[in-house]
Design an enzyme around this catalytic site. Structure first.
Site, PDB file in Angstrom:
ATOM      1  N   HIS A 199       0.864  -1.185   0.000  1.00 55.12           N
ATOM      2  CA  HIS A 199       0.000   0.000   0.000  1.00 55.12           C
ATOM      3  C   HIS A 199       0.899   1.233   0.000  1.00 55.12           C
ATOM      4  CE1 HIS A 199      -2.932   2.968   1.166  1.00 55.12           C
ATOM      5  NE2 HIS A 199      -3.898   2.077   1.041  1.00 55.12           N
ATOM      6  N   ARG A 218      -6.693  10.087   0.124  1.00 55.90           N
ATOM      7  CA  ARG A 218      -6.440  10.627  -1.219  1.00 55.90           C
ATOM      8  C   ARG A 218      -7.738  10.795  -1.984  1.00 55.90           C
ATOM      9  NH1 ARG A 218      -3.042   6.687  -3.722  1.00 55.90           N
ATOM     10  NH2 ARG A 218      -3.125   5.422  -1.851  1.00 55.90           N
TER      11      ARG A 218
END
Ligand SMILES: Cc1cc2nc3c(=O)[nH]c(=O)nc-3n(C[C@H](O)[C@H](O)[C@H](O)COP(=O)(O)OP(=O)(O)OC[C@H]3O[C@@H](n4cnc5c(N)ncnc54)[C@H](O)[C@@H]3O)c2cc1C
Length: 554
Positions: free
Chosen positions: A337, A357
């Site tokens: 990740h 995000r």
């Protein structure tokens, strides 16, 4: 909430964090004009992946020389577990199996589920609803799982602007077209109904005042289809699953990891050997059907990467399935990740969900500059972060020598208003503020963290494996995501295939009954291969708990 000002960023990091502050206004203005960092072309994506993503590097991998996936490349730490002897208590049972296994088993059930995470719980519920007696055997406590830690949300195409077909295309594209299309079809088709099921169980999704679901983009998705419960989606899912399983009378054997399958003379799964933690005594469980739901392998810390995974994620299910002759797929493929915590170092590897995000937080180098589009697929973002820190030397080094890039979380409130961070990320907000670090004010230093096992045991869309009576679901399996998973599809997968496994196992148990005499003859051929390959007898699997004292930051 009061902030303890004594622990914020050390001065060495603050200098670079101030550059982030400096560029923030201009970046915000660009975002408000609808300008984003350009997405990479397909050929550039491939180039960055091949050059910088750990999956594409030969270092740290070796070829399997034993077992059903002989010839396949895997990380060495995993290869060592797949090519390993059973644990000592299983070997002594093997040598004395006629006598010991002829005795009354310690426990008898219809459907035995190995692993008490989301896939195991979903399977338990459908099997119990179909009338089976269900037992879950789990390694630690029922809550010790990756599911309970899941943050950002679950994908499903339930909005008017979306469809399972669109979802299907995104999953295949995200997986670089290496996925099993039938598995993907099952995943996306069951998606909307799975959300309804969760709501019926009492799950509280984030919604607008009108009652409409709030949905967000995830990396690599063409529609907003990520549904969440703040940043504690997994905790909320486990809450309703555990409630339902308890109501249905599912029994749980805690602190008893599975260390071996039991098979009958026809090669059918008829039970499991459990080992009590920490004493090591074995428990023999007979079952008419068995479901493998042991989750992933993050705690193997490939190439010394930190991990976001729970303590028990040590690939036990892969080792057990492999020596029973079941082929594996895509196990060389790991999801790193892009944003694991790099500072504070005591939280190294802890996940900063992609939802940050999704709501606008940008990834920036030490100069406060963007270098990657916010929502590239995860593997591509990871590769570009590694490139930025290594090749371009644009990372920020912590006092402990960990490299990282900034995740500009404060930008979220400039885009969506005050209170958004506390409301959308209650878990991480509290976690950081408890350490005196206010993520509404400061960017957080991040670096890729070993997060997800893309591949695993091969199953059909009915979650059945090649061994009669043995089903598998969740992160222990491979095929759905191919070589790269998109955000939110793991939670959907564990529910879709967990439920299918539960239904299949209950049906199998009702149709075929108890099966023959339990034994360990499925080990014969594998042990022979280990002997021929001169595998050290000290090397045993499953490992059960991670080994520490050696992991160092990247
Ligand atoms: C921090 C974090 C955040 C995430 N966020 C998201 C997200 O927002 N959206 C998304 O889609 N996915 C997310 N994921 C991925 C997703 O949560 C997991 O892939 C998924 O929950 C795995 O479910 P599972 O049931 O297969 O495994 P788990 O939930 O890990 O459960 C496995 C269980 O098996 C037990 N076990 C292991 N070995 C044995 C053994 N030998 N015997 C008995 N029991 C055993 C374990 O102790 C555990 O209880 C996240 C993962 C992490 C780590």
């Amino acid at each position: 909430m009061a902030v303890n000002q004594s622990h914020t960023l050390p001065e060495s990091l603050r200098e670079s964090a101030r550059l982030v502050e400096k560029t923030r206004e201009e970046r915000l203005a660009r975002l408000l004009r609808g300008e984003t960092f350009p997405l990479l072309s397909l050929s550039d994506r491939r180039a960055w992946l091949e050059e910088y993503h750990p999956d594409y590097q030969l270092e740290g991998r070796r070829t399997l020389g034993v077992g059903p996936s002989k010839g396949m490349e895997t990380p060495v730490e995993l290869a060592d577990l797949l090519e390993a002897w059973p644990r000592a208590n299983v070997l002594s049972l093997y040598e004395d199996s006629d006598k010991r296994l002829a005795q009354e088993p310690d426990h008898v059930t219809d459907v035995l589920i190995i692993g008490g995470g989301g896939a195991g719980m979903a399977a338990a519920i459908t099997a119990a609803e179909a009338g089976a007696k269900v037992t879950i055997a789990t390694k630690l406590r029922p809550g010790d799982s990756n599911t309970i830690m899941a943050e950002g949300g679950i994908q499903a195409a339930d909005q008017e602007c979306d469809s399972p077909v669109q979802h299907f295309l995104d999953v295949l594209g995200g997986g670089h077209f290496t996925n099993d299309p039938d598995m993907v079809e099952a995943l996306v088709t069951d998606g909307p109904e799975t959300l309804r099921w969760l709501e019926e169980l009492g799950l509280l999704f984030d919604k607008y005042a009108t009652g409409r679901m709030k949905t967000r983009h995830g990396g690599g998705t063409s529609r907003k289809r990520l549904h969440s419960c703040g940043d504690v989606t997994g905790l909320e899912i486990m809450r309703v699953l555990q409630d339902r399983a308890e109501y249905l009378g599912v029994e749980t054997i805690q602190f008893h990891p599975a260390v071996e399958l039991l098979t009958d003379e026809n090669g059918r799964a008829v039970g499991v050997v459990l080992e009590r933690i920490p004493q090591g005594e074995t428990l023999v469980v007979r079952a008419k059907a068995v479901i493998l739901a042991t989750g992933g392998f993050g705690r193997l810390h490939f190439r010394d990467f930190p991990t976001s995974n729970h303590y028990g994620a040590t690939a036990d299910g892969l080792a057990i399935a492999y020596r029973a002759g079941l082929p594996l797929r895509d196990i060389q493929s790991c999801q790193y990740h892009p944003t694991g915590v790099a500072y504070p170092e005591q939280k190294l590897g802890l996940l900063l969900t992609e939802k940050f995000r999704g709501l606008g937080a940008q990834i920036l180098n030490r100069h406060g500059d963007e270098f990657v589009h916010n929502l590239e697929p995860r593997d591509v973002t990871t590769a570009t972060i590694i490139r930025e820190c290594s090749e371009y030397d644009n990372g920020v080094e912590t006092p402990g020598g960990v490299n990282g890039v900034w995740l500009d979380i404060p930008l979220i409130e400039l885009l969506h208003g005050r209170g958004t961070i506390e409301r959308e990320f209650p878990g991480r907000f509290k976690e950081f503020i408890g350490k005196g670090f206010d993520i509404r004010k400061w960017p957080v230093l991040a670096y890729p963290t070993l997060h997800y096992q893309n591949g695993g045991v091969v199953t059909g869309t009915d979650a059945a494996t090649d061994m009669p009576g043995l089903f598998a679901a969740g992160e222990v399996t491979g095929g759905v995501h191919g070589k790269n998973r998109l955000m939110g599809n793991a939670l959907l997968e564990i529910l879709v295939f967990g439920r299918r496994a539960g239904e299949g196992a209950a049906r199998f148990a009702a149709e075929f009954g108890a099966g023959g005499k339990p034994g360990l003859s499925h080990l014969d051929a594998f042990l022979e291969e280990l002997t021929v390959a001169k595998i050290d007898r000290q090397r045993t699997a499953p490992r059960l708990l991670p080994v520490y004292g050696k992991v160092r930051p990247v």
